[in-house]
Design a protein around this motif. Structure first.
Motif, PDB file in Angstrom:
ATOM      1  N   GLU A 112       1.186  -1.224  -0.395  1.00 52.11           N
ATOM      2  CA  GLU A 112       0.039   0.215  -0.117  1.00 52.11           C
ATOM      3  C   GLU A 112       0.940   1.309  -0.139  1.00 52.11           C
ATOM      4  O   GLU A 112       0.811   2.268   0.116  1.00 52.11           O
ATOM      5  N   GLY A 113       1.804   0.916   0.019  1.00 54.47           N
ATOM      6  CA  GLY A 113       3.311   2.571   0.396  1.00 54.47           C
ATOM      7  C   GLY A 113       3.163   3.074   1.319  1.00 54.47           C
ATOM      8  O   GLY A 113       3.720   3.938   1.692  1.00 54.47           O
ATOM      9  N   ARG A 114       2.655   2.149   2.617  1.00 50.59           N
ATOM     10  CA  ARG A 114       3.291   2.557   3.513  1.00 50.59           C
ATOM     11  C   ARG A 114       4.227   2.359   3.996  1.00 50.59           C
ATOM     12  O   ARG A 114       4.782   1.943   3.784  1.00 50.59           O
ATOM     13  N   ARG A 115       4.925   3.851   5.003  1.00 50.96           N
ATOM     14  CA  ARG A 115       6.012   3.678   5.753  1.00 50.96           C
ATOM     15  C   ARG A 115       6.153   2.690   7.319  1.00 50.96           C
ATOM     16  O   ARG A 115       5.915   2.867   8.213  1.00 50.96           O
ATOM     17  N   VAL A 116       6.089   1.322   6.558  1.00 47.13           N
ATOM     18  CA  VAL A 116       6.409   0.287   7.213  1.00 47.13           C
ATOM     19  C   VAL A 116       7.460  -0.270   8.011  1.00 47.13           C
ATOM     20  O   VAL A 116       8.707  -0.360   6.324  1.00 47.13           O
ATOM     21  N   VAL A 117       8.417  -0.675   8.711  1.00 43.85           N
ATOM     22  CA  VAL A 117       9.513  -1.401   9.156  1.00 43.85           C
ATOM     23  C   VAL A 117       8.742  -2.463  10.053  1.00 43.85           C
ATOM     24  O   VAL A 117       7.934  -2.257  10.738  1.00 43.85           O
ATOM     25  N   ALA A 118       9.388  -3.650  10.005  1.00 47.55           N
ATOM     26  CA  ALA A 118       8.942  -4.820  10.773  1.00 47.55           C
ATOM     27  C   ALA A 118      10.612  -5.107  11.787  1.00 47.55           C
ATOM     28  O   ALA A 118      11.399  -5.539  10.791  1.00 47.55           O
ATOM     29  N   GLY A 119      10.060  -5.716  12.825  1.00 47.20           N
ATOM     30  CA  GLY A 119      11.265  -6.658  12.849  1.00 47.20           C
ATOM     31  C   GLY A 119      11.199  -7.679  13.755  1.00 47.20           C
ATOM     32  O   GLY A 119       9.880  -8.296  13.791  1.00 47.20           O
ATOM     33  N   PHE A 120      12.010  -8.933  13.130  1.00 43.23           N
ATOM     34  CA  PHE A 120      11.691 -10.302  13.155  1.00 43.23           C
ATOM     35  C   PHE A 120      12.821 -10.705  14.715  1.00 43.23           C
ATOM     36  O   PHE A 120      13.632 -10.704  14.141  1.00 43.23           O
ATOM     37  N   VAL A 121      11.916 -11.450  15.523  1.00 43.87           N
ATOM     38  CA  VAL A 121      12.509 -12.098  15.971  1.00 43.87           C
ATOM     39  C   VAL A 121      13.271 -13.289  15.828  1.00 43.87           C
ATOM     40  O   VAL A 121      11.735 -14.288  15.479  1.00 43.87           O
ATOM     41  N   LEU A 122      14.802 -14.127  15.433  1.00 47.90           N
ATOM     42  CA  LEU A 122      14.160 -15.500  15.391  1.00 47.90           C
ATOM     43  C   LEU A 122      15.619 -16.420  16.587  1.00 47.90           C
ATOM     44  O   LEU A 122      16.018 -15.206  16.980  1.00 47.90           O
TER      45      LEU A 122
END
Length: 124
Positions: A112-122
């Protein structure tokens, strides 16, 4: 019904994630990482969301998101209330969910063009 293939217009696409690994484009990741539509940061030092501090979020906040999607692993866990409050005081939303749900949410928001950042815990 006519189907149309839509290719993402951003650099990184999350093909899937679970509690053990994630697939970003064609790269398999087995250690925690940070992802935005145009940036991949490997080797994020977080191993448990329940102890997440504002300092741990610094690489995500540096990307100036409007929303952080936090994948907590195979099961849902939440960061300390002070960490949530610190994000909100900066005008940044923080949503925590399992890695699989976070992967789907990230892709929708990035599409959608949003300013999203993701953090993934592994665990790696």
């Amino acid at each position: 019904m006519q189907l149309t293939l839509e290719n993402p217009d951003h650099t990184y696409f999350l093909r899937g994630a679970d509690g053990q690994a994630a697939l970003v484009n064609d790269l398999r990741l087995e250690a925690s990482f940070v992802l935005s539509p145009d940036r991949l940061i490997e080797g994020w030092a977080v191993t448990d969301v329940r102890g997440l501090s504002l300092d741990d979020l610094a690489p995500l906040l540096a990307l100036e998101p409007e929303l952080i999607v936090l994948g907590s692993g195979a099961s849902q866990a939440f960061p300390p209330p002070a960490t949530l409050a610190a994000c909100l005081s900066r005008g940044v939303g923080l949503e925590t969910m399992t890695n699989a749900a976070a992967a789907r949410t990230f892709n929708v928001l990035a599409g959608e063009g949003r300013r999203v950042v993701a953090g993934f815990v592994l665990p790696g």
